[in-house]
Design an enzyme around this catalytic site. Structure first.
Site, mmCIF file in Angstrom:
data_model
loop_
_atom_site.group_PDB
_atom_site.id
_atom_site.type_symbol
_atom_site.label_atom_id
_atom_site.label_comp_id
_atom_site.label_asym_id
_atom_site.label_seq_id
_atom_site.Cartn_x
_atom_site.Cartn_y
_atom_site.Cartn_z
ATOM 1 N N SER A 18 52.356 17.835 20.747
ATOM 2 C CA SER A 18 51.399 18.646 21.494
ATOM 3 C C SER A 18 52.013 19.913 22.095
ATOM 4 O O SER A 18 51.283 20.817 22.493
ATOM 5 C CB SER A 18 50.786 17.818 22.622
ATOM 6 O OG SER A 18 51.809 17.263 23.432
ATOM 7 N N ASP A 37 49.267 20.675 32.829
ATOM 8 C CA ASP A 37 48.709 19.337 33.039
ATOM 9 C C ASP A 37 49.879 18.369 33.238
ATOM 10 O O ASP A 37 51.022 18.808 33.283
ATOM 11 C CB ASP A 37 47.755 18.971 31.881
ATOM 12 C CG ASP A 37 48.465 18.725 30.555
ATOM 13 O OD1 ASP A 37 49.689 18.485 30.548
ATOM 14 O OD2 ASP A 37 47.795 18.785 29.505
ATOM 15 N N HIS A 71 52.309 18.941 30.015
ATOM 16 C CA HIS A 71 52.559 20.154 29.227
ATOM 17 C C HIS A 71 52.796 21.394 30.080
ATOM 18 O O HIS A 71 52.131 21.574 31.102
ATOM 19 C CB HIS A 71 51.368 20.426 28.302
ATOM 20 C CG HIS A 71 51.066 19.270 27.407
ATOM 21 N ND1 HIS A 71 50.049 18.379 27.682
ATOM 22 C CD2 HIS A 71 51.656 18.838 26.269
ATOM 23 C CE1 HIS A 71 50.029 17.445 26.738
ATOM 24 N NE2 HIS A 71 50.986 17.699 25.872
#
Ligand SMILES: *[C@@H]1O[C@H](CO)[C@@H](O)[C@H](O)[C@H]1NC(C)=O
Ligand SMILES: *[C@@H]1O[C@H](CO)[C@@H](O)[C@H](O)[C@H]1NC(C)=O
Length: 362
Positions: free
Chosen positions: A38, A327, A330
């Site tokens: 991600s 978040d 990340h």
């Protein structure tokens, strides 16, 4: 007739000259092939049913289009910034190219493709069923390799790929899962890290077998310091056992890359020491223009649910460019931009044996 031929060959020469000029001035490498999780996913997970999807607000709130794209970020991520550095558009998600309306001869196909998928790990078992694992990404790449050879012919394809960057950001999810998923933790720590390194080595060899020559490999960060781990104690301390595994993984990764270089000779790589870079960042946030490095801007972990990312119902911080974390997992767009600045042209303190700019110049 002769005149016609002269005009024709001048036009042909002009055309090739045009290509050479645009190539050298427009972009620094012909393509970027992206593999990983991600941290660099630009939307692959939008194309299959998975809980590891993020194409909902407030994600993307600072993206140029202001809409959620499937990036785990408030805006751009490191894959976007690396592409910008070399003057290419961001490599599109592989799964988007399988859509019939996008034809395969689309030039961005040669300019690179991203196989990166949120939640992906080196091991197939990591987040099984939620993601495109690294092995699957390599398998997808082999298909793309076939297309490149078909389009350019074997010799040109080899040249194209040998000058392209193979950007690899993987390993964090395997480590996170080791400490947060009971079934994997049954393996001894050393053995687990060894299996990660060995598996990644096989994956990189596959990429080499299919034309990869210039690898940009990013080590894992101090994962014990991401908000998701910090929130496991009231003092928001880093979780040392997780950091310690990340360090071991990076040591293994660095020696594996050296081995790979001596085995395969013609490869070159740039390893980025994301761990020490982030550690420095967290120790001296003000020197990077940041104020908050412990708490996420959005999607504060209330119930320790890993799925608790930033959602439409989450509140978010007032200044998104002074937070290291967007978040609980990340980095923010602002932090990603700074990381790529250092990766690309930064001091060799964090890059080994070259930074990306030097790797490109080889
Ligand atoms: C990588 O570096 C070696 C020297 O160590 C060089 O001979 C080789 O051509 C380089 N490969 C590429 C793809 O630049
Ligand atoms: C937000 O943070 C950045 C980086 O520290 C700073 O330059 C900017 O002035 C801040 N903006 C506001 C509105 O406080």
């Amino acid at each position: 007739m002769a005149d016609y031929l002269n005009v024709f060959s001048a036009a042909v020469l002009g055309f090739f000259f045009f290509i050479v000029v645009t190539f050298s001035e427009g972009h620094k490498v012909p393509g970027i092939y992206v593999f990983g999780d991600s941290l660099v996913d630009v939307g692959n997970n939008n194309y299959f049913p998975t809980l590891a999807r993020i194409d909902y607000p407030h994600n993307g709130i600072d993206f140029p289009t202001k809409i959620p794209t499937g990036r785990f970020s408030n805006g751009k991520n490191a894959a976007d910034f690396l592409a910008e550095k070399v003057g290419l558009p961001t490599s599109p998600p592989y799964l988007s190219t399988l859509r019939p309306m996008l034809n395969k001869n689309n030039p961005s196909f040669l300019a690179g493709i991203s196989f990166a998928s949120g939640a992906a790990g080196i091991l197939d078992i990591t987040n099984l069923g939620l993601t495109i694992s690294m092995n699957k990404q390599v398998e997808y790449y082999r298909t793309v390799y076939g297309e490149v050879v078909q389009q350019l012919g074997a010799i040109e394809a080899q040249k194209h790929l040998s000058e392209s960057l193979f950007y690899i950001v993987i390993g964090s999810n395997d480590i996170i899962k080791y400490f947060n998923q009971f079934n994997i933790k049954l393996r001894p720590e050393e053995e687990f890290v060894d299996s990660l390194i060995l598996t990644l080595k096989q994956q990189l060899k596959q990429l080499h077998n299919y034309g990869g020559r210039k690898f940009v490999v990013v080590g894992t960060g101090p994962i014990g310091c991401i908000p998701f781990e910090r929130h496991k104690n009231k003092a928001l301390e880093c979780r040392q056992e997780v950091n310690s595994m990340s360090l071991k993984f990076n040591e293994g990764l660095k020696s594996m890359l050296q081995e790979l270089k001596s085995e395969l000779k013609e490869i070159n790589y740039s390893y980025f020491d994301s761990y020490n870079f982030f550690l420095n960042f967290m120790q001296k946030p003000a020197s990077y223009g940041f104020a908050e490095v412990k708490v996420a801007c959005c999607g504060v972990v209330l119930d320790l649910d890993p799925k608790n990312l930033c959602r439409l119902t989450s509140s978010y911080c007032s200044n998104r460019s002074d937070h290291l974390f967007w978040d609980p997992y990340h980095p923010s767009e602002a932090a990603s931009s700074i990381i790529v600045d250092h990766m690309f042209g930064g001091p060799l303190q964090y890059s080994f044996p070259f930074n990306v700019e030097q790797l490109i110049a080889l």
